[in-house]
Structure formats: structure tokens, C-alpha cells
Scaffold this motif. Structure first.
Motif, PDB file in Angstrom:
ATOM      1  N   ILE A   1     -39.664 -33.360 -18.890  1.00  0.00           N
ATOM      2  CA  ILE A   1     -38.925 -34.462 -19.789  1.00  0.00           C
ATOM      3  C   ILE A   1     -39.628 -36.014 -19.977  1.00  0.00           C
ATOM      4  O   ILE A   1     -40.067 -36.695 -18.560  1.00  0.00           O
ATOM      5  CB  ILE A   1     -36.905 -34.910 -19.405  1.00  0.00           C
TER       6      ILE A   1
ATOM      7  N   ILE B   1     -40.047 -48.603 -20.761  1.00  0.00           N
ATOM      8  CA  ILE B   1     -39.344 -47.902 -20.108  1.00  0.00           C
ATOM      9  C   ILE B   1     -38.209 -47.983 -19.257  1.00  0.00           C
ATOM     10  O   ILE B   1     -38.362 -48.682 -18.115  1.00  0.00           O
ATOM     11  CB  ILE B   1     -40.212 -46.634 -19.019  1.00  0.00           C
TER      12      ILE B   1
ATOM     13  N   LYS C   1     -45.242 -44.252 -15.131  1.00  0.00           N
ATOM     14  CA  LYS C   1     -44.966 -44.250 -16.666  1.00  0.00           C
ATOM     15  C   LYS C   1     -45.659 -45.844 -17.133  1.00  0.00           C
ATOM     16  O   LYS C   1     -45.861 -45.705 -18.318  1.00  0.00           O
ATOM     17  CB  LYS C   1     -43.135 -44.567 -16.553  1.00  0.00           C
TER      18      LYS C   1
ATOM     19  N   PRO D   1     -40.647 -39.628 -20.258  1.00  0.00           N
ATOM     20  CA  PRO D   1     -39.435 -40.975 -20.420  1.00  0.00           C
ATOM     21  C   PRO D   1     -39.046 -41.611 -21.642  1.00  0.00           C
ATOM     22  O   PRO D   1     -40.330 -40.864 -22.808  1.00  0.00           O
ATOM     23  CB  PRO D   1     -40.271 -41.948 -19.382  1.00  0.00           C
ATOM     24  N   GLU D   2     -38.182 -42.087 -22.480  1.00  0.00           N
ATOM     25  CA  GLU D   2     -38.190 -42.559 -23.882  1.00  0.00           C
ATOM     26  C   GLU D   2     -38.745 -43.468 -23.049  1.00  0.00           C
ATOM     27  O   GLU D   2     -38.381 -44.425 -23.125  1.00  0.00           O
ATOM     28  CB  GLU D   2     -35.987 -42.992 -23.228  1.00  0.00           C
ATOM     29  N   VAL D   3     -39.162 -44.140 -25.248  1.00  0.00           N
ATOM     30  CA  VAL D   3     -39.746 -45.199 -24.512  1.00  0.00           C
ATOM     31  C   VAL D   3     -39.041 -46.119 -25.601  1.00  0.00           C
ATOM     32  O   VAL D   3     -39.189 -45.719 -26.702  1.00  0.00           O
ATOM     33  CB  VAL D   3     -41.513 -44.931 -24.851  1.00  0.00           C
ATOM     34  N   TYR D   4     -38.986 -47.625 -25.261  1.00  0.00           N
ATOM     35  CA  TYR D   4     -38.789 -48.220 -26.890  1.00  0.00           C
ATOM     36  C   TYR D   4     -39.833 -49.761 -26.763  1.00  0.00           C
ATOM     37  O   TYR D   4     -40.866 -49.814 -25.826  1.00  0.00           O
ATOM     38  CB  TYR D   4     -37.495 -49.789 -26.318  1.00  0.00           C
TER      39      TYR D   4
ATOM     40  N   VAL E   1     -45.384 -41.854 -28.223  1.00  0.00           N
ATOM     41  CA  VAL E   1     -44.337 -41.597 -28.299  1.00  0.00           C
ATOM     42  C   VAL E   1     -44.605 -40.411 -27.174  1.00  0.00           C
ATOM     43  O   VAL E   1     -44.640 -40.422 -25.600  1.00  0.00           O
ATOM     44  CB  VAL E   1     -42.976 -42.500 -28.071  1.00  0.00           C
ATOM     45  N   ASP E   2     -45.014 -39.239 -27.886  1.00  0.00           N
ATOM     46  CA  ASP E   2     -44.377 -37.624 -27.020  1.00  0.00           C
ATOM     47  C   ASP E   2     -46.063 -37.625 -27.212  1.00  0.00           C
ATOM     48  O   ASP E   2     -46.262 -36.171 -27.041  1.00  0.00           O
ATOM     49  CB  ASP E   2     -43.743 -36.794 -27.390  1.00  0.00           C
TER      50      ASP E   2
ATOM     51  N   THR F   1     -33.033 -52.228 -21.856  1.00  0.00           N
ATOM     52  CA  THR F   1     -33.586 -52.728 -22.920  1.00  0.00           C
ATOM     53  C   THR F   1     -33.460 -53.981 -23.428  1.00  0.00           C
ATOM     54  O   THR F   1     -34.359 -55.091 -23.348  1.00  0.00           O
ATOM     55  CB  THR F   1     -33.399 -51.619 -23.989  1.00  0.00           C
TER      56      THR F   1
END
Length: 950
Positions: free
Chosen positions: A511, A529, A871, A513-516, A885-886, A708
Motif C-alpha cells: 500500500i 503523510i 516516507k 502511503p496516501e500523500v496530501y 504520488v504513486d 492534515t
């Protein structure tokens, strides 16, 4: 250590806790309510200790095999065996075959099998995707029970050469490399298990016979002397079955009695010195006997060392650095081992400083400490730092498992962590004063002076010359061996066919990590993150510019500016700022590079708001302290002088000079030179700051236990108060690819090794081929033991301890380099071999090479984002290079589609040995002329005056 990368298990404690509780508590309260160990331990009938620790935060598992044998279990005359075994156990075993665990690691996406040796234990470790756990258990069992038959005379001869190269690199060819040898021999009486160094004597290694090796293995590498630790995301029931299947039938060894504690006392103070071939500055090291590991006084000695030496309040810093200006820093540490301990204070003084004056200043600092003592506030400050260090230690499953084994072996219980924490937190100011009086004040010690060649007049008064054994490297006198000879032996019986490698488990779901991302009105770009695995936050501000914005006549301004930023603010003097940071258990640092100034921080999540307030002051209200500026200039000059003695640093600096030429600012070391640093004024720093430190060229990266909205809100002050200046950062001027290869040589007289640094301009990190080129390079030199360079130079010839090739890239340009340290008398042979490997790489590349590369690149993604640091690195790549991002997933897909022909084209395009710079740093008298045979003309000597001096 077996490889160039050092594994630092600097883990103070290991605790498992609930991360969801947000109430503020003191360290003592946390110790009472939340500190507990989560592990399962069992023992096989053969005595193998097994420890499991579950951590499902990432789809990875760390496996560590720790044998309770280090250099302390060796015999006089056969030293260095424990370390030699650390090397041997990776090479081959009966069922893994040639290449052993290294070869398997390349296929399964492991972190790279590695090991380390200390006085008291040897460990072997690796982190792998969780689907490879059974393979790792099978492999570790094969090393423990089915290894020794594969060790032959050629194998032993080759690995002896590798170990000797490691000693040359770490000791003989390194400034102050012999200090530890002199200290150890003087501190411990003859025959004491610690009276020789871990790496041992080259003569002892050379004299080691095959029977010696087998006897050592059969005594110490037995299940009842080994601990197996598995930490990460796995099924305990299944893992227990596998452990029993693969380890159960390995025979128990003879009972191994515990060694008694053997702390030492000195009947008199011993003062010794030696002249160091590589040192450029005098160094004084003082060592007192202390206590074994986990002794009640060890904890207070740790606090004492920290207080005496580190930070603005430290007495040693106040006297030696600020008042007397003898050095730019002091190191002090308590090193407690299983049987005994030692407390060491080390000072590298400024050029031509007499070490007697350094020793006098140390005594003045001790007198100051005796007068003022240590306060409760100082104790709390140091404990706050320990608390943050503790949480940082939990970000890696390998660190967790490693520490569990440490407690099991040396404290008799993985759960000793509870007592360890209590002991850490129980230290009082009275304890600190007591251990000072017990172990330092008026006590006998070992004093070692290491001074540059020809400067014996600087040594501590009353010193006598120490015996330092330096290897003589004679042309053509090295051992020869044929590594292609396959060992023949009768395989060790087993109840099942161990030659069948276990299958993969269920493939891990990686997975990303989801990035803002967000851009503030001031121009600050935010990349973050959310990560609540541990109650920490780590962050940095990266400001574009660095050395690129400097005057070529005053290189080093941005480096000095970065250092100045943490030396006080408008409303806090340097000591007040430091205390404010440390009281929060935080760290804030600033550094400069060719293209950036970076301000970094790490802290407990509960303290993040206060920490970012300090960063606001640092950025918006620098102090410009004149005294600190003068100290930093002198410190920088001292660091540059030390670098001039290090062959690796010399190679790096000279390579860039040759590569970029005089007209490109990137030809410089961003720290400057002694001349440019002396010319820099405080006004230069102020002007750089006023013109170039701007939110418009700043990216903020943050990872941790913070939402966030809160992360964005934390930058409100910077967003509104930081002046928005336009900054024109010059585009990097790429180096020109040489039309023809050329050889350059930098002379270091009497060097025991030659440092090789070969390379040429290559692609930028933003180029579409950049990642594909890294895949191509994996089997050339990027894959460690899976690479041709390592297999041929280290495993095949024994020329080196380590060799690698790599692509490194910036936004607009990049480099391809090959680097190694090789035995002096094979400088030409090693250089020619590197050239031949590069020349033939494309032609010889095949489908198997591609499959190995694909397997590693794809499977290693499971480990790509395990730690907070990884990260943060991901965010930096996204912001610096505008990666999606991916990008990790996209790279994975691109690897799957690569063909052998794709790789061959990349190799032909980016690896051309006939258009490279060949830089060698070594002994010109014996090696220079032979390099004509490379076929690239007469080598150019970069420092001919040094040859004339020699």
C-alpha cells in the motif's frame, strides 16, 4: 561489519504501547502505565531460543540470527575468528548452494543480508517481504546446521583477503584508525577477552587453518548458543511450525558456561602516542575502566557523558570549545559490554595544538563540573531526549527484533526492557555525581595521543611511543586461490529434502502511503503523510539554492548560514535555544548542500506545536551571534583539514574538480576551502539570507502522528510573516561527457589501499530512463552481492571489501559512478577488471539477469515505505522531481515490461568505459606508472608536489 553499510542498532529500549492515547504524561508515568513488552518466547529441545514479535504496520518481516560469540570468545593467537565467521556464513551452505543467502536475497526483495560482530555476539539479519518468511527460516537453519562442510581452503583464502581489505579500509587507511588498538591493548591486561580488537590481527587471520575454522564453528555455532528473532507481519502458529521443521533436528552442542564479569582496574595511568600516516590534526583520547552492560552505574554514566560533553551547557564544551578554542567539539561515551566497560573522552584539536594544553582544559572542565554539578532540569532534559530516541527506535521491525535478542542474550529475558526503562528513568543528579567520583575523579586512565607524521612534539607530556603494527603490502606476495573450485563433501543427513527451496507465501499487498499536497499563499509547498504507528513527527523545510547561489570566491556561505540558523534566535541566545529544543525531547538541525538548505526536525507528536514555534524563530529571527560565527568558521576549517586526510573524501572532491572544471560552481565542495571560509564574513551570511531565504522556493515535508489540517495550520506564522522574495536559482550546468577516457591520480604516500572513483555525466532524476537505468545497473554494481562487480572483485579476486556502481540524479543532470577501495598492490588489476566488466556488460546480459533484477525491484517495494524516514524521502522525491504520488507503483509496472534488449540498449547508452574519468587516490610511488596499461594514456598526477615531498 561485513558490508560498507553500517547497521547501527542504537536502540536504547524496546517498548510496545497503544499509540491512540493522547494524554500528556511524564516519562515516569508512561513507564508505569504503558511500557510493556509484546513478545512470545519458546525454546526448542536443542536449546535454540526463539522470540516472536508481531507488528502489522507494514507487509514485512525481519529475521535475525544472533550467536553468543564475539571476539571475547577467541583464543590468543587466533583473533579475528568471530568476525571472519560473520563473512563466511553468507557465502554458501549445503542446500542454499554457492552465493548462499546473498543470492537468495536478490531474488526475494530482501534488504540485503548483512551481519555485524561485537566483542560478545555475532548477528545476521535481513528484512524481507512477508511472503518470503519460510524461505528465510529455511535459509537461516541451513546456515546454522548445514554450513561447515562447504568451507574449503580456496573459500577460506579468499575471505581472508576480503577481511584484510576491510581492516585496511577501516583501520590502516583511515585517520586515527589505530587508536582503538592502542587503547584496548593498554586498558585490558594480556589475556583478558577484550585485550584485542574485534577485527583481530592480520597475522592471526593469515595463520588460521581450515581445522581452526571448523573447531570454532562446532563449538560456538550450535543451537544452544543462538537466538532466532522474527519480528513483523506474520502468523505465529505457522511460523512456529516452520521453525520446528527446519531447526529441530540440528544437534545441540556442548554446554557453554557463562563467562564471569571481568571489569578491570588500572594500577597506574598509561600515556601512549603514535604518529598517524593519515591524520592532519592532533587527537587526544582518554579512557577509564567502567562497568559491564546493565550494571546499575551504566545508566548514570550515560547521563554523565551526555551532560559533560554535548551541548552549550556541557562543561567540556564551555571550556574547550568556547573559552579556550582548542577544538570544535568533544566526544564522550560509556561503552558497556557483557564482561566489562570503558568510558572514553576524545578530542580532535585544532591544527598544531599541543595535547598537554587539551588535557589541562579537560581538567578545568571537570573542576567546573565539580563546582556546579548537574541540575534536576538537566536530568529532565536528557531524559526527554531518551524518550524521543525510544520512540524513534520503534519505526523498524528489524530494530525491534534486534533489541529483543539483545535483552535475551545479555539480560536473560527479552522482557528485561521493563527493568531497563526503570533504570534509565531512575537516574538522579546524585547518581551522576557519584559515578563521576567513582570512575573519573583522580582515577587512573589510558591516554592516547594520535598526531600527524612528524609532529610528535604535540603529544601529551609523559607519553611513550605505542607499538602499532602496520601491514607491509609487497607486490606479488598475496595469497592466491581459485574461487571456481566447487567443494565436494558428503551432505549432512536430514529427515527431509532440504535442497528444495520453500515456496513463496501469499503475496503482500503493498500500500503506497496516501500523500496530501497544498500550496500556501506565501509560496510554501506542503507535502505530507499521516502516520500514527508511533507518536512522532518528522519534518523538513527544503529551501532551493544552496551553493548554486554563492559567489565562487566565497564558497561555503550557505553551509555556514545553515549552521548559524540553529545558534540562537532574536529572543534566545544559543544556549537558551538549545535547552528549549532538548527540553522538548526534540532535535532541530540545519544543513546545506550544492542545491538546497534544509532545516529538519524530529519530535514527539505531543510537542510538535512547540517545536514548530522554535523553527519559526529560527527561520524568521536568526540571531547572527558573532561569537558563534567565529566558532563555526574555525570548526569548518578543522573539518576541511580532517577531510584532506581521508582518501575517500579526497577522491570525492578531486573527482568533482576534474568532472566539472574550474568554471562550474559544482566543482567545489559546498563547505568551501580553508581560504574561502577565512574570507567569509558575517555580513556575507546576512546578505545571502536576505536575498535567498524565501517561502517562494521552499517545500515542507512532514510525516507523523498529526492530522492534515493541523499540519497545514502549523505553518500559519511562516505563511504570514516570512517575506516573499523572488529568488532566481541558476539552472545546474551539466558536466560534459569526456570525448575520451582519461586517468587521474592523487598521491597519498604509503597508502594501504587505493580508492577508485570512475564515472561520467549521466541522466537526471527527471529523465524517463532514470529508473530503468537503475534496473539495468542492478546486476552491474547496484545489487551488492548480486552484482558482477562484487562477485568478480570481492568474491572472485579478494581485491576489495566493497564495490558498487550507481546512477545519481538531480533535476537537470546526473552521474554514473563506480567506486571501491582496493588493496594497493592490485590497483591496476582492479581498475582493468572494472573496465572489462563495464565493457562486456551489455553483451553478456541475459534473461536470468533480468529476472533477478525484476524480482528484486518489484518485491523490495514491500519494504519501500516501512520507516518514517523512507516516507519522508518519498515526499522529497515527489516535491523535488515532480514525481506522481504513486510513482513507486508506476515504476513497478515499468519494470515488469522491460526486456533484455531494453537493458542492453540502456547499458550501451549510459555505461561507456571509453568516455569516463578514472580517478585513483593511492600511493603514486608504487602504483602510478602501471596505470599506463589501462590504455588511456599517461595518467595525470593531480598533486605532483606531494610526490616530490615523499
Amino acid at each position: 561489519m561485513r558490508k560498507l553499510q553500517s547497521f547501527l542498532a542504537a536502540v536504547t529500549v524496546l517498548l510496545v504501547f497503544s499509540c491512540k492515547e493522547k494524554t500528556e504524561k511524564t516519562s515516569e508515568e508512561i513507564a508505569k502505565t504503558e511500557f510493556k513488552v509484546d513478545f512470545e518466547k519458546f525454546t526448542l529441545d536443542n536449546g535454540l531460543q526463539v522470540i516472536f514479535h508481531i507488528d502489522r504496520s507494514d507487509p514485512v518481516v525481519a529475521v535475525a540470527l544472533t550467536s553468543h560469540v564475539g571476539s571475547a570468545r577467541e583464543k590468543v593467537g587466533r583473533t579475528g575468528f568471530a568476525h571472519l565467521f560473520e563473512h563466511l556464513l553468507f557465502l554458501e551452505s549445503e542446500n542454499l548452494g554457492k552465493g548462499g543467502l546473498d543470492k537468495m536475497s536478490a531474488r526475494i526483495g530482501g534488504s540485503g543480508a548483512n551481519g555485524s560482530t561485537s566483542r560478545d555476539r555475532t548477528n545476521y539479519y535481513q528484512t524481507v517481504p512477508k511472503d518470503a518468511l519460510e524461505k528465510m527460516i529455511w535459509a537461516e537453519a541451513d546456515k546454522l546446521g548445514f554450513f561447515i562442510n562447504t568451507v574449503t581452503e580456496p573459500v577460506l583464502a579468499k575471505e581472508k583477503e576480503v577481511v584484510k581489505n576491510e581492516k585496511r579500509q577501516r583501520v590502516d587507511n583511515n585517520p586515527y584508525g589505530h587508536v582503538n588498538y592502542v587503547q584496548t591493548k593498554a586498558l585490558y591486561p594480556e589475556g583478558h577477552p577484550y585485550s584485542w580488537t574485534v577485527i583481530g590481527s592480520l597475522e592471526d587471520l593469515q595463520n588460521a587453518t581450515l581445522q581452526d575454522v571448523k573447531d570454532f564453528y562446532n563449538k560456538w555455532y550450535v543451537p544452544n548458543n543462538v537466538t532466532l528473532t522474527i519480528a513483523g507481519d506474520f502468523d505465529k502458529s505457522q511460523a512456529k511450525e516452520w521453525v520446528k521443521k527446519y531447526f529441530d533436528e540440528i544437534k545441540k552442542g556442548d554446554d557453554i558456561p557463562a563467562l564471569e564479569k571481568q571489569p578491570v582496574t588500572l594500577a597506574e595511568t598509561k600515556k601512549l602516542y603514535y604518529e598517524d600516516n593519515f591524520a592532519r590534526l592532533p587527537q587526544l583520547s582518554l579512557t577509564w575502566p567502567s562497568v559491564p552492560e546493565f550494571h546499575k552505574d551504566a545508566y548514570a554514566l550515560d547521563v554523565l557523558s551526555s551532560y559533560l560533553a554535548y551541548g552549550k551547557k556541557a562543561p567540556l564544551y564551555k571550556i574547550l570549545v568556547e573559552d579556550k578554542k582548542l577544538t570544535d567539539g568533544v566526544r564522550m561515551y560509556n561503552y558497556s559490554s557483557e564482561l566489562a566497560g570503558e568510558l572514553t573522552l576524545s578530542v580532535t584539536a585544532f591544527d598544531t595544538t599541543e595535547l598537554t594544553s587539551v588535557n589541562s582544559a579537560i581538567q578545568d572542565a571537570f573542576a567546573l563540573f565539580e563546582k556546579e554539578g548537574i541540575s534536576d532540569a538537566d536530568i529532565r532534559r536528557i531524559k526527554a531526549k531518551q524518550e524521543t530516541s525510544f520512540y524513534n527506535s520503534l519505526s523498524s521491525v528489524l530494530g525491534k527484533g534486534f533489541q529483543l535478542a539483545q535483552y535475551e542474550i545479555f539480560a536473560g529475558d527479552p522482557g528485561y526492557v521493563t527493568e531497563d526503562v526503570k533504570n534509565i528513568l531512575a537516574v538522579t543528579k546524585e547518581d551522576v555525581m557519584r559515578v563521576y567520583n567513582t570512575y573519573i575523579k583522580n582515577k587512573n586512565l589510558v591516554a592516547v595521543s594520535a598526531v600527524p607524521k612528524g609532529q610528535a612534539s604535540l603529544v601529551l607530556d609523559g607519553s611513550t611511543k605505542a607499538e602499532v603494527v602496520e601491514e607491509k603490502i609487497v607486490e606479488g606476495k598475496e595469497s592466491t586461490f581459485d574461487p571456481s573450485i566447487v567443494a565436494t563433501y558428503e551432505k549432512t543427513p536430514s529427515s527431509f529434502d532440504r535442497s528444495v527451496e520453500p515456496p513463496y507465501g501469499e503475496s503482500p499487498d503493498v500500500i503506497v502511503p496516501e500523500v496530501y499536497k497544498k500550496e500556501l499563499s506565501s509560496g510554501i509547498k506542503i507535502f505530507g503523510i499521516e502516520n500514527n504507528e508511533v507518536p512522532l513527527v518528522t519534518f523538513n523545510f527544503r529551501i532551493n539554492g544552496g551553493m548554486l547561489l554563492e559567489d565562487k570566491n566565497k564558497i561555503g556561505v550557505s553551509n555556514l548560514l545553515a549552521s548559524m540558523l540553529t545558534k540562537g534566535t532574536k529572543n534566545k541566545n544559543p544556549e537558551e535555544l538549545e535547552n528549549a529544543i532538548q527540553t522538548l525531547g526534540a532535535s532541530i538541525s540545519a544543513s546545506a548542500s550544492d542545491q538546497y538548505i534544509t532545516i529538519s526536525g524530529n519530535c514527539l507528536a505531543k510537542n510538535y506545536t512547540k517545536v514548530i514555534e522554535l523553527v519559526n524563530e529560527i527561520i524568521l529571527e536568526p540571531r547572527w551571534d558573532t561569537k558563534e560565527f567565529d566558532l563555526l568558521k574555525q570548526s569548518t576549517i578543522s573539518q576541511l583539514q580532517r577531510a584532506q586526510a581521508n582518501p575517500i573524501s579526497i577522491a570525492r572532491d578531486q573527482f568533482y574538480k576534474v568532472l566539472y572544471g574550474n568554471n562550474n560552481i559544482l566543482s567545489n565542495n559546498n563547505a568551501g576551502t580553508t581560504t574561502t571560509v577565512k574570507a567569509i564574513t558575517l555580513q556575507d551570511l546576512k546578505e545571502y539570507y536576505s536575498a535567498n531565504i524565501s517561502p517562494k522556493v521552499t517545500s515542507f515535508h512532514i510525516v507523523g502522528d498529526i492530522t492534515t489540517p493541523n499540519a497545514i495550520a502549523s505553518l500559519k506564522t511562516l505563511n504570514t510573516k516570512w517575506e516573499q522574495k523572488d529568488v532566481n536559482v541558476p539552472t545546474v550546468i551539466a558536466a560534459k561527457t569526456p570525448e575520451n577516457a582519461k586517468v587521474y591520480f592523487y598521491n597519498v604516500p604509503n597508502a594501504k589501499q587505493s580508492v577508485l572513483l570512475f564515472g561520467a555525466p549521466a541522466i537526471a532524476a527527471t529523465d524517463k530512463d532514470f529508473y530503468s537505468a537503475q534496473v539495468m545497473n542492478y546486476r552491474l554494481g547496484g545489487g551488492s552481492f548480486a552484482s558482477q562487480l562484487t562477485q568478480e572483485l570481492r568474491e572472485g579476486k579478494g581485491y576489495t571489501y566493497g564495490v558498487r556502481s550507481s546512477f545519481s540524479g538531480g533535476k537537470t543532470s546526473g552521474l554514473f559512478t563506480v567506486s571501491s577501495g582496493v588493496r594497493t598492490n592490485v590497483t591496476y588489476e582492479a581498475s582493468q577488471l572494472v573496465k572489462d566488466i563495464m565493457s562486456n556488460y551489455s553483451e553478456g546480459y541475459n534473461q536470468n539477469d533480468l529476472e533477478v533484477s525484476k524480482g528484486y525491484m518489484i518485491k523490495s517495494n514491500a519494504r519501500a515505505f516501512e520507516t518514517m524516514g523512507s516516507k519522508l524521502n518519498m515526499l522529497e522525491n515527489i516535491s523535488m522531481y515532480n514525481y506522481p504520488v504513486d510513482y513507486a507503483k508506476q515504476r513497478e509496472n515499468s519494470v515488469k515490461n522491460m526486456s533484455v534488449e531494453d537493458v542492453k540498449k540502456l547499458a550501451d547508452k549510459y555505461v561507456n568505459p571509453d568516455k569516463m574519468i578514472y580517478l585513483i587516490v593511492g600511493d603514486a610511488k608504487t602504483q602510478l606508472n602501471k596505470l599506463n596499461k589501462l590504455g588511456y594514456g599517461e595518467p595525470e598526477l593531480l598533486n605532483p608536489d606531494e610526490v616530490l615531498k615523499d
